[in-house]
Design a protein around this motif. Structure first.
Motif, PDB file in Angstrom:
ATOM      1  N   UNK A   1       1.037  18.654 -14.365  1.00  0.00           N
ATOM      2  CA  UNK A   1       2.199  17.767 -14.456  1.00  0.00           C
ATOM      3  C   UNK A   1       2.654  17.299 -13.083  1.00  0.00           C
ATOM      4  N   UNK A   2       2.574  18.163 -12.089  1.00  0.00           N
ATOM      5  CA  UNK A   2       3.000  17.773 -10.741  1.00  0.00           C
ATOM      6  C   UNK A   2       2.066  16.722 -10.160  1.00  0.00           C
ATOM      7  N   UNK A   3       0.758  16.895 -10.356  1.00  0.00           N
ATOM      8  CA  UNK A   3      -0.192  15.897  -9.855  1.00  0.00           C
ATOM      9  C   UNK A   3       0.022  14.568 -10.579  1.00  0.00           C
ATOM     10  N   UNK A   4       0.280  14.620 -11.886  1.00  0.00           N
ATOM     11  CA  UNK A   4       0.528  13.398 -12.661  1.00  0.00           C
ATOM     12  C   UNK A   4       1.785  12.686 -12.169  1.00  0.00           C
ATOM     13  N   UNK A   5       2.737  13.434 -11.592  1.00  0.00           N
ATOM     14  CA  UNK A   5       3.965  12.815 -11.087  1.00  0.00           C
ATOM     15  C   UNK A   5       3.682  11.803  -9.984  1.00  0.00           C
ATOM     16  N   UNK A   6       2.488  11.866  -9.392  1.00  0.00           N
ATOM     17  CA  UNK A   6       2.108  10.900  -8.355  1.00  0.00           C
ATOM     18  C   UNK A   6       1.646   9.569  -8.942  1.00  0.00           C
ATOM     19  N   UNK A   7       1.611   9.451 -10.259  1.00  0.00           N
ATOM     20  CA  UNK A   7       1.099   8.248 -10.915  1.00  0.00           C
ATOM     21  C   UNK A   7       1.821   6.959 -10.504  1.00  0.00           C
ATOM     22  N   UNK A   8       3.174   6.967 -10.333  1.00  0.00           N
ATOM     23  CA  UNK A   8       3.831   5.728  -9.903  1.00  0.00           C
ATOM     24  C   UNK A   8       3.285   5.169  -8.600  1.00  0.00           C
ATOM     25  N   UNK A   9       2.814   6.047  -7.699  1.00  0.00           N
ATOM     26  CA  UNK A   9       2.235   5.557  -6.449  1.00  0.00           C
ATOM     27  C   UNK A   9       0.933   4.803  -6.706  1.00  0.00           C
ATOM     28  N   UNK A  10       0.156   5.292  -7.671  1.00  0.00           N
ATOM     29  CA  UNK A  10      -1.095   4.612  -8.021  1.00  0.00           C
ATOM     30  C   UNK A  10      -0.788   3.231  -8.603  1.00  0.00           C
ATOM     31  N   UNK A  11       0.269   3.157  -9.419  1.00  0.00           N
ATOM     32  CA  UNK A  11       0.686   1.860  -9.964  1.00  0.00           C
ATOM     33  C   UNK A  11       1.001   0.873  -8.839  1.00  0.00           C
ATOM     34  N   UNK A  12       1.751   1.326  -7.856  1.00  0.00           N
ATOM     35  CA  UNK A  12       2.130   0.446  -6.756  1.00  0.00           C
ATOM     36  C   UNK A  12       0.905  -0.066  -5.997  1.00  0.00           C
ATOM     37  N   UNK A  13      -0.035   0.808  -5.754  1.00  0.00           N
ATOM     38  CA  UNK A  13      -1.216   0.438  -4.979  1.00  0.00           C
ATOM     39  C   UNK A  13      -2.180  -0.426  -5.787  1.00  0.00           C
ATOM     40  N   UNK A  14      -2.232  -0.235  -7.095  1.00  0.00           N
ATOM     41  CA  UNK A  14      -3.193  -0.962  -7.930  1.00  0.00           C
ATOM     42  C   UNK A  14      -2.679  -2.334  -8.382  1.00  0.00           C
ATOM     43  N   UNK A  15      -1.369  -2.501  -8.440  1.00  0.00           N
ATOM     44  CA  UNK A  15      -0.783  -3.750  -8.949  1.00  0.00           C
ATOM     45  C   UNK A  15      -0.725  -4.782  -7.822  1.00  0.00           C
ATOM     46  N   UNK A  16      -1.853  -5.335  -7.468  1.00  0.00           N
ATOM     47  CA  UNK A  16      -1.965  -6.192  -6.281  1.00  0.00           C
ATOM     48  C   UNK A  16      -1.117  -7.463  -6.375  1.00  0.00           C
ATOM     49  N   UNK A  17      -0.954  -8.002  -7.565  1.00  0.00           N
ATOM     50  CA  UNK A  17      -0.218  -9.257  -7.686  1.00  0.00           C
ATOM     51  C   UNK A  17       1.259  -9.102  -7.308  1.00  0.00           C
ATOM     52  N   UNK A  18       1.760  -7.858  -7.252  1.00  0.00           N
ATOM     53  CA  UNK A  18       3.157  -7.631  -6.878  1.00  0.00           C
ATOM     54  C   UNK A  18       3.291  -6.965  -5.515  1.00  0.00           C
ATOM     55  N   UNK A  19       2.211  -6.919  -4.732  1.00  0.00           N
ATOM     56  CA  UNK A  19       2.264  -6.263  -3.424  1.00  0.00           C
ATOM     57  C   UNK A  19       3.336  -6.866  -2.518  1.00  0.00           C
ATOM     58  N   UNK A  20       3.435  -8.196  -2.525  1.00  0.00           N
ATOM     59  CA  UNK A  20       4.422  -8.843  -1.658  1.00  0.00           C
ATOM     60  C   UNK A  20       5.824  -8.361  -2.001  1.00  0.00           C
TER      61      UNK A  20
END
Length: 313
Positions: free
Chosen positions: A101-120
């Motif tokens: 569960x603690x490792x899964x808590x890092x999932x929002x960071x993966x979303x930020x890095x993967x969602x390239x169209x919203x990087x700006x």
């Protein structure tokens, strides 16, 4: 757009389901694995939940979408449920439910890095940048705090294999979620899309279970009661009640507020794992959990502020 009105008591119950039930599903996987191999556990969970949802769709006379939508739902379901949740179930052979569960808590960071169209948009905020850096430090701290004493079987090497599988699972989950967001047709109900995703995930998990030889090893009459209990808990409470509570809550409360389950689930998972199966975490891993959750809070702070301002307006 204004949110729907809903009874306060029903909102409280829905939040309890999202906060507590989702946090306890990690422990339910541990119990399920005491009788079922991981891919079979996932297959049974998704297919049983899918059948129940299908019956509900027929009762409500839900409109069934076209092939293109079925295909998009199926792809996202395979990525999220097999590559994401299924990978976590496989990894929990080697890590505790709290660690998962603690490792899964890092999932929002993966979303930020993967969602390239919203990087700006993302990287123009110092809150998000600071949150990413703090979260990354927390992940390093968590891995640095791993030792043989915190591994379920005292095996330090397989514990790292489990961590790697969970991190890979977060990438699959994010990929499936972004695919669904970008390609799914509008107007499809959450119930129908979830039903398709569950069936796709269940069929794929069944194939993986057969290829890996799990079906030839299982003896259903020898599966202990606690494993059956874990499976039924995952089906009813995890795949149906908590998920449907989540999809309903985002229609009556700001999504940013609903997403606070990201902070509560790891804490619940760690507590129930310690109480029921005596799972252990090192003091450094507990500290890392706090640091990771602080990073998640900072990355989401701009969206929280925007959601609350919109609701007040």
């Amino acid at each position: 757009m204004a949110k729907q009105k809903a009874p306060q008591w029903l909102i409280v119950l829905a939040f309890m389901a999202v906060y507590i039930v989702w946090g306890t599903t990690y422990l339910a996987v541990i119990y399920g694995l005491r009788g079922f191999p991981p891919f079979m556990l996932s297959a049974l969970r998704y297919l049983m939940a899918g059948l129940l949802l299908l019956g509900w769709c027929f009762i409500r006379k839900e409109k069934w979408p076209g092939w293109q939508a079925v295909r998009s739902c199926s792809i996202s379901g395979i990525f999220m449920l097999v590559g994401g949740s299924g990978m976590v179930a496989w990894a929990e052979q080697y890590v505790t439910s709290g660690q998962a569960a603690i490792v899964i808590a890092a999932e929002p960071f993966v979303f930020l890095l993967a969602d390239r169209k919203r990087w700006k948009e993302y990287f123009s905020s110092w809150f998000i940048i600071a949150g990413l850096l703090i979260g990354f430090m927390g992940i390093l701290l968590f891995f640095g705090g791993s030792d043989a004493a915190s591994a379920p079987a005292g095996d330090f090497a397989t514990q790292w294999i489990g961590y790697g599988a969970i991190l890979m699972g977060t990438v699959f989950w994010v990929g499936g979620a972004l695919h669904a967001e970008g390609r799914m047709e509008k107007g499809i109900s959450n119930t129908v899309s979830s039903c398709i995703q569950l069936f796709a995930g269940g069929i794929c998990s069944s194939l993986l279970s057969g290829i890996s030889g799990e079906w030839g090893k299982i003896r259903f009459n020898e599966v202990p009661a606690e494993a059956w209990a874990g499976l039924f808990y995952l089906v009813i409470f995890g795949s149906l009640i908590a998920y449907m509570a989540f999809t309903w809550l985002i229609t009556v409360r700001p999504p940013a507020l609903v997403s606070t389950h990201t902070y509560v689930n790891p804490v619940v998972a760690v507590l129930v794992g310690w109480v029921f199966v005596n799972e252990q975490l090192s003091w450094m891993q507990l500290l890392a959990m706090v640091v990771i959750l602080l990073g998640v809070l900072l990355t989401n702070f701009p969206s929280y502020k925007l959601s609350f301002n919109q609701q007040r307006a």
